[in-house]
Motif scaffolding. Structure first.
Motif, PDB file in Angstrom:
ATOM      1  N   UNK A  34       7.890  -1.476   1.747  1.00 47.04           N
ATOM      2  CA  UNK A  34       6.648  -2.270   2.111  1.00 47.04           C
ATOM      3  C   UNK A  34       5.696  -1.602   3.316  1.00 47.04           C
ATOM      4  N   UNK A  35       6.331  -0.871   4.051  1.00 50.33           N
ATOM      5  CA  UNK A  35       5.656  -0.182   4.982  1.00 50.33           C
ATOM      6  C   UNK A  35       4.382   0.982   4.438  1.00 50.33           C
ATOM      7  N   UNK A  36       5.092   1.812   3.479  1.00 48.43           N
ATOM      8  CA  UNK A  36       4.334   2.666   2.823  1.00 48.43           C
ATOM      9  C   UNK A  36       3.150   1.945   2.316  1.00 48.43           C
ATOM     10  N   UNK A  37       3.535   0.720   1.349  1.00 51.29           N
ATOM     11  CA  UNK A  37       2.366   0.080   0.728  1.00 51.29           C
ATOM     12  C   UNK A  37       1.402  -0.458   1.763  1.00 51.29           C
ATOM     13  N   UNK A  38       1.649  -0.902   2.678  1.00 53.40           N
ATOM     14  CA  UNK A  38       0.859  -1.526   3.973  1.00 53.40           C
ATOM     15  C   UNK A  38       0.046  -0.485   4.504  1.00 53.40           C
ATOM     16  N   UNK A  39       0.715   0.676   4.934  1.00 57.30           N
ATOM     17  CA  UNK A  39      -0.481   1.756   5.209  1.00 57.30           C
ATOM     18  C   UNK A  39      -1.475   2.274   4.211  1.00 57.30           C
ATOM     19  N   UNK A  40      -1.006   2.238   3.078  1.00 51.89           N
ATOM     20  CA  UNK A  40      -2.300   2.733   2.271  1.00 51.89           C
ATOM     21  C   UNK A  40      -3.040   1.673   1.909  1.00 51.89           C
ATOM     22  N   UNK A  41      -2.714   0.361   1.951  1.00 47.44           N
ATOM     23  CA  UNK A  41      -3.668  -0.618   2.044  1.00 47.44           C
ATOM     24  C   UNK A  41      -4.844  -0.787   3.062  1.00 47.44           C
ATOM     25  N   UNK A  42      -4.296  -0.118   4.311  1.00 46.87           N
ATOM     26  CA  UNK A  42      -5.273  -0.062   5.248  1.00 46.87           C
ATOM     27  C   UNK A  42      -6.170   1.209   5.270  1.00 46.87           C
ATOM     28  N   UNK A  43      -5.185   2.269   4.940  1.00 43.55           N
ATOM     29  CA  UNK A  43      -6.015   3.739   5.161  1.00 43.55           C
ATOM     30  C   UNK A  43      -6.873   4.367   3.844  1.00 43.55           C
ATOM     31  N   UNK A  44      -6.414   3.591   2.647  1.00 49.49           N
ATOM     32  CA  UNK A  44      -6.957   3.956   1.524  1.00 49.49           C
ATOM     33  C   UNK A  44      -7.590   2.849   0.638  1.00 49.49           C
ATOM     34  N   UNK A  45      -6.854   1.737   0.200  1.00 51.84           N
ATOM     35  CA  UNK A  45      -7.290   0.779  -0.557  1.00 51.84           C
ATOM     36  C   UNK A  45      -8.361  -0.110   0.034  1.00 51.84           C
TER      37      UNK A  45
END
Length: 261
Positions: free
Chosen positions: A114-125
């Protein structure tokens, strides 16, 4: 060049942003705050977006061309409202600086799914979806510049500092930049990336106050120091302005020589 031209005339023609409208995300502190300031000082109306509205309001009090907008870039409704507000109030959106981001844990074993996905959501997606919203609203025949903020961690390993999710997100920003530049170039939308080196901001909290890590930065940077406040602002202004009108799909590295060593 006309011998009667003056330096201010040339600088205004190349770098002036009068009558243009910009959005800077993650503008409440650090590099994003500087980006908002420099674009406003060049003449743009800047919609400074972040979650901390109090900080944005204080920034706007110092710069009359800055408009504070509370925005969680991971929320699609907030992204839509941000773009709609630009067009509703100013009738245009010429420059988008996708700067919002956060760090992750330094060790891969500490990453959760979940943490990995959440960070990508902010920084990339989030930056991708905001860029799409901006591109969808751009009228035919109008040009725009999208500037994605990556990191040296997206280019090279910086272990033991960095982190897997953060590296993946910032490398993804560079791939996304090239692809969007290819897809949108014929529409007059330029998409470029800026890669900052080590700057003393909230994102690097403790890096420069610790003697060991500060020495690590100096030892591995060709200029033997971290970046000073404002030293990356010129790169963003350049890519936002007509001075870079024939540049797209480019990655501009501002790291004091870190990645060239």
């Amino acid at each position: 060049m006309n011998e009667n031209s003056t330096a201010p005339d040339i600088l205004t023609r190349l770098f002036g942003l009068t009558d243009r409208v910009a959005v800077v995300t993650g503008a409440s502190s650090g590099l994003g705050l500087g980006f908002a300031e420099v674009l406003a000082e060049a003449g743009a109306t800047v919609y400074a977006a972040a979650r901390r509205l109090d900080r944005l309001t204080a920034l706007a009090e110092r710069h009359p061309r800055i408009v504070p907008v509370r925005c969680d870039v991971t929320d699609d409704a907030d992204r839509k409202a941000l773009v709609d507000r630009c067009y509703g109030q100013s009738g245009r959106l010429d420059v988008l600086v996708n700067n919002a981001g956060r760090p992750g844990p330094p060790h891969a074993e500490e990453e959760t799914a979940d943490g990995f996905a959440d960070l990508l959501a902010v920084n990339l997606t989030a930056g991708f979806h905001l860029a799409v919203r901006a591109a969808e609203r751009l009228p035919e025949g109008r040009h725009a510049s999208i500037i994605n903020i990556s990191s040296v961690i997206g280019l090279v390993s910086t272990a033991p500092i960095g982190g897997a999710s953060y590296a993946a997100s910032k490398a993804g920003v560079l791939g996304l930049t090239r692809e969007l530049a290819g897809q949108w170039g014929r529409r007059g939308i330029r998409v470029n990336a800026v890669v900052p080196g080590w700057f003393d901001t909230e994102m690097t909290d403790g890096l420069f106050s610790n003697d060991k890590s500060a020495a690590w930065v100096r030892r591995n940077t060709m200029l033997a120091r971290g970046g000073e406040p404002g030293e990356i602002d010129g790169a963003v202004l350049f890519l936002a302005s007509d001075a870079s009108s024939f540049m797209t799909g480019h990655t501009m590295v501002v790291d004091g020589g870190w990645t060239a060593r």
